[in-house]
Design a protein around this motif. Structure first.
Motif, PDB file in Angstrom:
ATOM      1  N   PRO A  39     -11.263  -1.283 -42.870  1.00 44.27           N
ATOM      2  CA  PRO A  39     -12.247  -0.975 -41.825  1.00 44.27           C
ATOM      3  C   PRO A  39     -13.237   0.119 -42.206  1.00 44.27           C
ATOM      4  CG  PRO A  39     -10.036  -0.284 -41.166  1.00 44.27           C
ATOM      5  CD  PRO A  39      -9.887  -1.153 -42.364  1.00 44.27           C
ATOM      6  N   SER A  40     -12.792   1.112 -42.989  1.00 48.25           N
ATOM      7  CA  SER A  40     -13.702   2.219 -43.288  1.00 48.25           C
ATOM      8  C   SER A  40     -14.978   1.734 -43.955  1.00 48.25           C
ATOM      9  CB  SER A  40     -13.012   3.243 -44.193  1.00 48.25           C
ATOM     10  OG  SER A  40     -11.941   3.839 -43.519  1.00 48.25           O
ATOM     11  N   LEU A  41     -14.868   0.734 -44.822  1.00 55.05           N
ATOM     12  CA  LEU A  41     -16.034   0.251 -45.554  1.00 55.05           C
ATOM     13  C   LEU A  41     -17.111  -0.240 -44.584  1.00 55.05           C
ATOM     14  CD1 LEU A  41     -17.014  -0.096 -48.447  1.00 55.05           C
ATOM     15  CD2 LEU A  41     -16.179  -2.420 -48.398  1.00 55.05           C
ATOM     16  N   CYS A  42     -16.696  -0.899 -43.495  1.00 59.35           N
ATOM     17  CA  CYS A  42     -17.663  -1.395 -42.523  1.00 59.35           C
ATOM     18  C   CYS A  42     -18.235  -0.258 -41.698  1.00 59.35           C
ATOM     19  CB  CYS A  42     -17.013  -2.397 -41.585  1.00 59.35           C
ATOM     20  SG  CYS A  42     -16.598  -3.900 -42.409  1.00 59.35           S
ATOM     21  N   ASN A  43     -17.405   0.745 -41.410  1.00 58.18           N
ATOM     22  CA  ASN A  43     -17.868   1.822 -40.545  1.00 58.18           C
ATOM     23  C   ASN A  43     -18.847   2.766 -41.225  1.00 58.18           C
ATOM     24  OD1 ASN A  43     -16.558   1.024 -38.229  1.00 58.18           O
ATOM     25  ND2 ASN A  43     -14.684   2.102 -38.734  1.00 58.18           N
ATOM     26  N   TRP A  44     -18.862   2.750 -42.573  1.00 59.67           N
ATOM     27  CA  TRP A  44     -19.804   3.628 -43.273  1.00 59.67           C
ATOM     28  C   TRP A  44     -21.230   3.340 -42.873  1.00 59.67           C
ATOM     29  CZ3 TRP A  44     -18.008   7.798 -44.722  1.00 59.67           C
ATOM     30  CH2 TRP A  44     -16.833   7.929 -45.446  1.00 59.67           C
ATOM     31  N   THR A  45     -21.563   2.049 -42.756  1.00 59.36           N
ATOM     32  CA  THR A  45     -22.940   1.670 -42.448  1.00 59.36           C
ATOM     33  C   THR A  45     -23.429   2.415 -41.220  1.00 59.36           C
ATOM     34  OG1 THR A  45     -22.125  -0.478 -43.072  1.00 59.36           O
ATOM     35  CG2 THR A  45     -24.396  -0.361 -42.366  1.00 59.36           C
ATOM     36  N   SER A  46     -22.562   2.510 -40.197  1.00 58.37           N
ATOM     37  CA  SER A  46     -22.984   3.164 -38.975  1.00 58.37           C
ATOM     38  C   SER A  46     -23.200   4.659 -39.206  1.00 58.37           C
ATOM     39  CB  SER A  46     -21.960   2.927 -37.864  1.00 58.37           C
ATOM     40  OG  SER A  46     -20.714   3.407 -38.256  1.00 58.37           O
ATOM     41  N   VAL A  47     -22.324   5.277 -40.006  1.00 57.45           N
ATOM     42  CA  VAL A  47     -22.462   6.716 -40.248  1.00 57.45           C
ATOM     43  C   VAL A  47     -23.764   6.996 -40.986  1.00 57.45           C
ATOM     44  CG1 VAL A  47     -21.485   8.704 -41.421  1.00 57.45           C
ATOM     45  CG2 VAL A  47     -19.990   7.067 -40.331  1.00 57.45           C
ATOM     46  N   ILE A  48     -23.985   6.218 -42.069  1.00 53.02           N
ATOM     47  CA  ILE A  48     -25.174   6.424 -42.891  1.00 53.02           C
ATOM     48  C   ILE A  48     -26.438   6.275 -42.043  1.00 53.02           C
ATOM     49  CG2 ILE A  48     -26.484   5.352 -44.780  1.00 53.02           C
ATOM     50  CD1 ILE A  48     -24.159   7.018 -45.728  1.00 53.02           C
ATOM     51  N   ASN A  49     -26.432   5.286 -41.182  1.00 51.20           N
ATOM     52  CA  ASN A  49     -27.624   5.060 -40.374  1.00 51.20           C
ATOM     53  C   ASN A  49     -27.754   6.043 -39.223  1.00 51.20           C
ATOM     54  OD1 ASN A  49     -29.125   2.530 -41.301  1.00 51.20           O
ATOM     55  ND2 ASN A  49     -26.987   1.962 -41.445  1.00 51.20           N
ATOM     56  N   LYS A  50     -26.621   6.447 -38.678  1.00 49.67           N
ATOM     57  CA  LYS A  50     -26.688   7.321 -37.505  1.00 49.67           C
ATOM     58  C   LYS A  50     -26.920   8.779 -37.879  1.00 49.67           C
ATOM     59  CE  LYS A  50     -26.941   6.294 -34.123  1.00 49.67           C
ATOM     60  NZ  LYS A  50     -28.189   5.770 -33.518  1.00 49.67           N
ATOM     61  N   ALA A  51     -26.695   9.141 -39.144  1.00 53.17           N
ATOM     62  CA  ALA A  51     -26.872  10.544 -39.539  1.00 53.17           C
ATOM     63  C   ALA A  51     -28.338  10.951 -39.447  1.00 53.17           C
ATOM     64  CB  ALA A  51     -26.353  10.748 -40.962  1.00 53.17           C
TER      65      ALA A  51
ATOM     66  N   PRO B 296     -12.737   8.208 -41.557  1.00 54.71           N
ATOM     67  CA  PRO B 296     -12.851   7.451 -42.801  1.00 54.71           C
ATOM     68  C   PRO B 296     -11.576   7.553 -43.632  1.00 54.71           C
ATOM     69  CG  PRO B 296     -13.950   9.543 -43.049  1.00 54.71           C
ATOM     70  CD  PRO B 296     -13.444   9.506 -41.647  1.00 54.71           C
ATOM     71  N   CYS B 297     -11.345   6.551 -44.420  1.00 54.54           N
ATOM     72  CA  CYS B 297     -10.204   6.588 -45.318  1.00 54.54           C
ATOM     73  C   CYS B 297     -10.702   6.157 -46.681  1.00 54.54           C
ATOM     74  CB  CYS B 297      -9.107   5.670 -44.823  1.00 54.54           C
ATOM     75  SG  CYS B 297      -7.688   5.722 -45.869  1.00 54.54           S
ATOM     76  N   PHE B 298     -10.897   7.110 -47.563  1.00 55.81           N
ATOM     77  CA  PHE B 298     -11.474   6.795 -48.867  1.00 55.81           C
ATOM     78  C   PHE B 298     -10.519   5.981 -49.724  1.00 55.81           C
ATOM     79  CE2 PHE B 298     -15.290   9.312 -48.614  1.00 55.81           C
ATOM     80  CZ  PHE B 298     -14.989  10.213 -47.620  1.00 55.81           C
ATOM     81  N   SER B 299      -9.244   6.312 -49.623  1.00 56.51           N
ATOM     82  CA  SER B 299      -8.269   5.584 -50.440  1.00 56.51           C
ATOM     83  C   SER B 299      -8.282   4.106 -50.118  1.00 56.51           C
ATOM     84  CB  SER B 299      -6.881   6.136 -50.195  1.00 56.51           C
ATOM     85  OG  SER B 299      -6.826   7.461 -50.598  1.00 56.51           O
ATOM     86  N   CYS B 300      -8.515   3.797 -48.851  1.00 59.35           N
ATOM     87  CA  CYS B 300      -8.539   2.395 -48.454  1.00 59.35           C
ATOM     88  C   CYS B 300      -9.717   1.675 -49.097  1.00 59.35           C
ATOM     89  CB  CYS B 300      -8.651   2.273 -46.951  1.00 59.35           C
ATOM     90  SG  CYS B 300      -7.122   2.540 -46.098  1.00 59.35           S
ATOM     91  N   ASN B 301     -10.852   2.376 -49.178  1.00 66.48           N
ATOM     92  CA  ASN B 301     -12.038   1.730 -49.734  1.00 66.48           C
ATOM     93  C   ASN B 301     -11.908   1.460 -51.211  1.00 66.48           C
ATOM     94  OD1 ASN B 301     -13.708   1.788 -47.512  1.00 66.48           O
ATOM     95  ND2 ASN B 301     -14.124   3.931 -47.846  1.00 66.48           N
ATOM     96  N   ASP B 302     -11.396   2.483 -51.881  1.00 70.61           N
ATOM     97  CA  ASP B 302     -11.499   2.503 -53.328  1.00 70.61           C
ATOM     98  C   ASP B 302     -10.281   1.832 -53.911  1.00 70.61           C
ATOM     99  OD1 ASP B 302     -13.628   3.972 -52.746  1.00 70.61           O
ATOM    100  OD2 ASP B 302     -12.945   5.841 -53.623  1.00 70.61           O
ATOM    101  N   ARG B 303     -10.499   0.732 -54.578  1.00 69.98           N
ATOM    102  CA  ARG B 303      -9.312   0.071 -55.067  1.00 69.98           C
ATOM    103  C   ARG B 303      -9.327  -0.342 -56.516  1.00 69.98           C
ATOM    104  NH1 ARG B 303     -10.392  -3.669 -52.175  1.00 69.98           N
ATOM    105  NH2 ARG B 303     -11.607  -2.514 -50.712  1.00 69.98           N
ATOM    106  N   MET B 304     -10.445  -0.609 -57.123  1.00 69.46           N
ATOM    107  CA  MET B 304     -10.334  -1.477 -58.277  1.00 69.46           C
ATOM    108  C   MET B 304     -10.022  -0.966 -59.686  1.00 69.46           C
ATOM    109  SD  MET B 304     -12.514  -4.427 -56.793  1.00 69.46           S
ATOM    110  CE  MET B 304     -12.498  -3.822 -55.175  1.00 69.46           C
ATOM    111  N   VAL B 305     -10.821  -0.226 -60.338  1.00 68.94           N
ATOM    112  CA  VAL B 305     -10.526   0.066 -61.750  1.00 68.94           C
ATOM    113  C   VAL B 305     -10.701   1.555 -62.055  1.00 68.94           C
ATOM    114  CG1 VAL B 305     -11.263  -0.357 -64.119  1.00 68.94           C
ATOM    115  CG2 VAL B 305     -11.133  -2.218 -62.531  1.00 68.94           C
ATOM    116  N   THR B 306      -9.804   2.107 -62.833  1.00 70.34           N
ATOM    117  CA  THR B 306      -9.980   3.489 -63.272  1.00 70.34           C
ATOM    118  C   THR B 306     -10.209   3.494 -64.770  1.00 70.34           C
ATOM    119  OG1 THR B 306      -7.595   3.600 -63.420  1.00 70.34           O
ATOM    120  CG2 THR B 306      -8.607   4.671 -61.545  1.00 70.34           C
ATOM    121  N   VAL B 307     -10.966   4.437 -65.241  1.00 69.53           N
ATOM    122  CA  VAL B 307     -11.236   4.525 -66.676  1.00 69.53           C
ATOM    123  C   VAL B 307     -10.748   5.863 -67.170  1.00 69.53           C
ATOM    124  CG1 VAL B 307     -13.002   4.342 -68.434  1.00 69.53           C
ATOM    125  CG2 VAL B 307     -13.354   3.301 -66.223  1.00 69.53           C
ATOM    126  N   ARG B 308      -9.979   5.835 -68.220  1.00 68.76           N
ATOM    127  CA  ARG B 308      -9.585   7.083 -68.845  1.00 68.76           C
ATOM    128  C   ARG B 308     -10.269   7.122 -70.194  1.00 68.76           C
ATOM    129  NH1 ARG B 308      -3.669   7.292 -69.585  1.00 68.76           N
ATOM    130  NH2 ARG B 308      -3.545   7.304 -67.334  1.00 68.76           N
TER     131      ARG B 308
END
Lengths: 141, 555
Positions: free
Chosen positions: B489-501, B518-530
């Motif tokens: 859900p956080s990914l969808c709610n960002w749009t409102s924050v960005i626009n409403k700020a 917001p929950c950043f951990s929920c958004n961020d999932r895919m690849v890490t680079v070391r």
């Protein structure tokens, strides 16, 4: 509309005992279902390795020394373990359990995190790398 | 309208564009369309107010099929209509953007672009959302040839120069702890104190989970997905198990479903109380922060008693739950809820009456009903703007048919309304939990579950504390999934924050960000680079000297 709306709460807390726990001086009680260190009973094991197959962290591995004589060695990495208890769920013979007492597992070296369960002679032999001729090779979980 | 009626209506709307349709499940309609028809089809759905865009799933069908596919999932009630667009498996196949009519799609399109190498034509922002800035071009982590082990040996690009502001003044917030103790980066363009524009960058806690699921078996994935988020871990396990159980056609016992709902309720209480404390802290109301977190311990201890852990409860297993709720638990649940209900009422009173606090929340970040719909807001953020959207009621899953919750909405749409909605929601949750405990269905708590799941694909949606979590699961008939896509859900709610700020004071930014939970951990999932090559270790004094030299300060 009011100002200082939580003042009453603050005053009550001022005269009551602190809510914080005095750990490590007083050890808190854990719930019965709490998932701490894993224990393994080779007497009930059949060496099916379903536990290590389903382990999401690859923290557990059962080495079969002699299936008929129930000689198994379990290697358990406390630092890899995520304490999800899926191994208990996967084991049909109830030879794995997790302690709700043994949870203070911090250690200063990595080696201390690896625990082996089984007959002492079997563990010693495995650590020396001299498995019995009919031992099955260690499979990575 | 019933689900069938919704699907029939969607079929009629999409008929002019459809190259093929089928009903893979009773609540789903798949419509095959050409890439060029996509904007027209998406706007036909939005113009007819048919649902909302829930997610865009990108898929690589491999070298043999030589095809990529983009799935645009639209949801209305429990009906899911998927627009399927086939693309050639070349370096950068083109697909038109739908962000013009659906602003939230911008995030989904950025994800699709960087993960699968699809060029989204006319998307408003094609910069990276999740992947690092120096991730090499033309390496697409979700394409089938990519192996996670490759990431370590990847040659990074040169880090691009930070964006030039021109004659604007940009205030960067984050990546360290912009609002919560989680990383995210925001760039606010300001004119004096007033925000005139906002951009965001995620990916700092990207762990490559979607890709990693493809290498683990169905059971191992349960625990991997649980660790997407420490706060709503049960949401992820229940959404995943529900989807996999649907694919395997396993009937889960009623008692297990009731226990899942009960734990979800407790999780909601702990999540909302945590949020209450965090936002109070952002507003400088630390007394409220401390006391709400103290009271949250009650529910945390209860969760430990019921499931064995305070976070990552691991109560779900495929086919049921691990632990039963027995008589002694009912007593402690009732006792804890007595205390919590009293405190929640008290906090509801505080957040609606404290003068100082109201100055930070009343009339701040007001989002109208129309805006909430347009921005695709979800969960309490949307419900505080009067949007009646709650998966527990719209598409009742698990035991929610048997133990329904009541809908809480508020018309005002400002930060205060979000407090009111969340606190009232907790009172409703407490009531539902009591009902479940007193009317627990009898029977088994788990059934046997197959190791291999029949081939097929499904959509699983659950209501997380922050809004709808969307899971797309595809099985190829083996022991692990072919593709698993998660939209939180956080990914969808960002749009409102960005626009409403925009238009607010800069000092309101942390409150606005925290206000949507917001929950950043929920958004961020895919690849890490070391990176191996340019790592440098500095001692504390060296680091200090470096800092002094860099910023030219006197000792």
């Amino acid at each position: 509309m009011k100002i200082g709306s939580m003042l009453k709460d603050v005053l009550i807390s001022f005269f009551s005992a602190p809510i914080t726990e005095k750990y490590p001086f007083e050890r808190p009680e854990t719930a019965d279902r709490f998932r701490g260190k894993l224990f393994y009973d080779p007497a009930k094991c059949t060496g099916c390795n379903l536990c290590s197959k389903d382990c999401p962290a690859k923290a557990l591995e059962i080495v079969v020394i002699d299936r008929a004589a129930k000689r198994f060695v379990a290697r358990y990495d406390m630092d890899k373990c995520v304490y999800c208890a899926q191994c208990i769920q996967s084991c049909k013979f109830k030879c794995i359990g997790m302690s709700n007492e043994d949870w203070e597992l911090a250690a200063l070296t990595k080696e201390l995190f690896t625990v082996t369960y089984g007959k002492e002679e079997d563990i010693a032999r495995l650590l020396e790398g001299n498995a019995l001729p009919n031992a099955e090779p260690i499979k990575a979980g | 309208m019933t689900t069938e009626a919704y699907l029939q209506r969607a079929g009629e709307i999409l008929a002019p564009f459809a190259k093929g349709t089928n009903n893979p499940e009773s609540n789903r309609l798949d419509v095959q369309i050409a890439a060029s028809d996509l904007p027209a089809a998406a706007s036909a759905l939005t113009d007819a107010s048919w649902g909302y865009l829930a997610a865009i799933t990108g898929m690589d069908h491999g070298a043999e099929a030589n095809e990529l596919e983009a799935l645009y999932h639209f949801c209305e009630g429990s009906a899911v209509t998927t627009l399927r667009v086939r693309l050639p498996r070349v370096d950068c196949p083109e697909i038109p953007s739908v962000s013009g009519m659906i602003p939230v799609a911008s995030f989904f399109e950025r994800e699709l672009g960087e993960m699968l190498g699809v060029t989204v034509v006319d998307t408003p922002d094609a910069s990276r959302l999740f992947l690092p800035d120096d991730w090499p071009d033309r390496v697409y982590p979700l394409r089938q040839g990519f192996k996670p082990e490759q990431a370590a040996s990847i040659q990074p690009n040169k880090t691009p120069e930070p964006s030039k502001a021109g004659n604007k003044f940009i205030v960067p917030i984050g990546p360290q702890h912009p609002a919560l103790k989680e990383p995210g980066h925001f760039e606010f363009t300001v004119d004096g104190e007033i925000i005139t524009g906002a951009r965001m960058r995620l990916g700092y806690v990207h762990r490559g989970i979607e890709k990693a699921t493809e290498e683990r078996n169905w059971i191992q994935n349960l625990y991997l997905l649980e660790r997407i988020c420490g706060i709503c871990s049960h949401t992820h396990t229940s959404a995943y198990s529900q989807g996999v159980e649907k694919l395997a056609q396993v009937e889960v016992p009623h008692r297990a479903l009731a226990i899942r709902e009960l734990v979800a309720g407790l999780e909601r209480i702990h999540s909302h109380l945590l949020w209450l404390g965090v936002v109070a802290h952002e507003a400088g109301f630390d007394t409220l922060f401390m006391y709400s977190w103290r009271d949250r311990e009650t529910v945390m201890n209860l969760l430990e008693e019921l499931t064995g852990n305070r976070v990552n409860y691991s109560i779900c297993v495929l086919g049921g739950v691990k632990h039963d709720i027995v008589a002694e638990h009912s007593a402690s649940i009732h006792k804890a809820l007595d205390f919590l209900e009293e405190r929640i009422r008290y906090y509801l009173d505080i957040v609606t009456s404290d003068t100082t606090f109201l100055q930070r929340t009343r009339g701040v970040g007001t989002m109208t009903h129309a805006e909430a719909i347009r921005f695709g807001a979800l969960g309490p953020t949307a419900r505080a703007s009067g949007v009646t959207r709650d998966i527990r009621l719209d598409a009742p899953y698990g035991a929610y048919k048997r133990f329904p919750v009541s809908l809480i909405t508020d018309e005002r749409g400002d930060l205060e309304a979000r407090f009111v909605v969340r606190m009232k929601e907790l009172l409703v949750t407490c009531f539902t939990i009591r009902t479940i405990v007193d009317n627990m269905p009898s029977g088994e708590i788990a059934v046997r579950f197959p190791r291999k799941i029949p081939a097929g694909e499904t959509v699983s949606r659950v209501e997380a504390p922050r809004g709808e979590a969307f899971y797309y699961i595809k099985s190829g008939g083996g022991e692990s999934p072919l593709r698993l896509h998660i939209r939180t859900p956080s990914l969808c709610n960002w749009t409102s924050v960005i626009n409403k700020a925009v238009g607010h004071q800069l000092a309101d930014a942390p409150m606005l960000i925290a206000g949507m939970d917001p929950c950043f951990s929920c958004n961020d999932r895919m690849v890490t680079v070391r990176r191996k090559d340019d790592m440098k270790t500095l001692s504390w004094s060296e680091l200090r000297e470096y800092g002094i030299k860099k910023y030219g300060q006197k000792k």
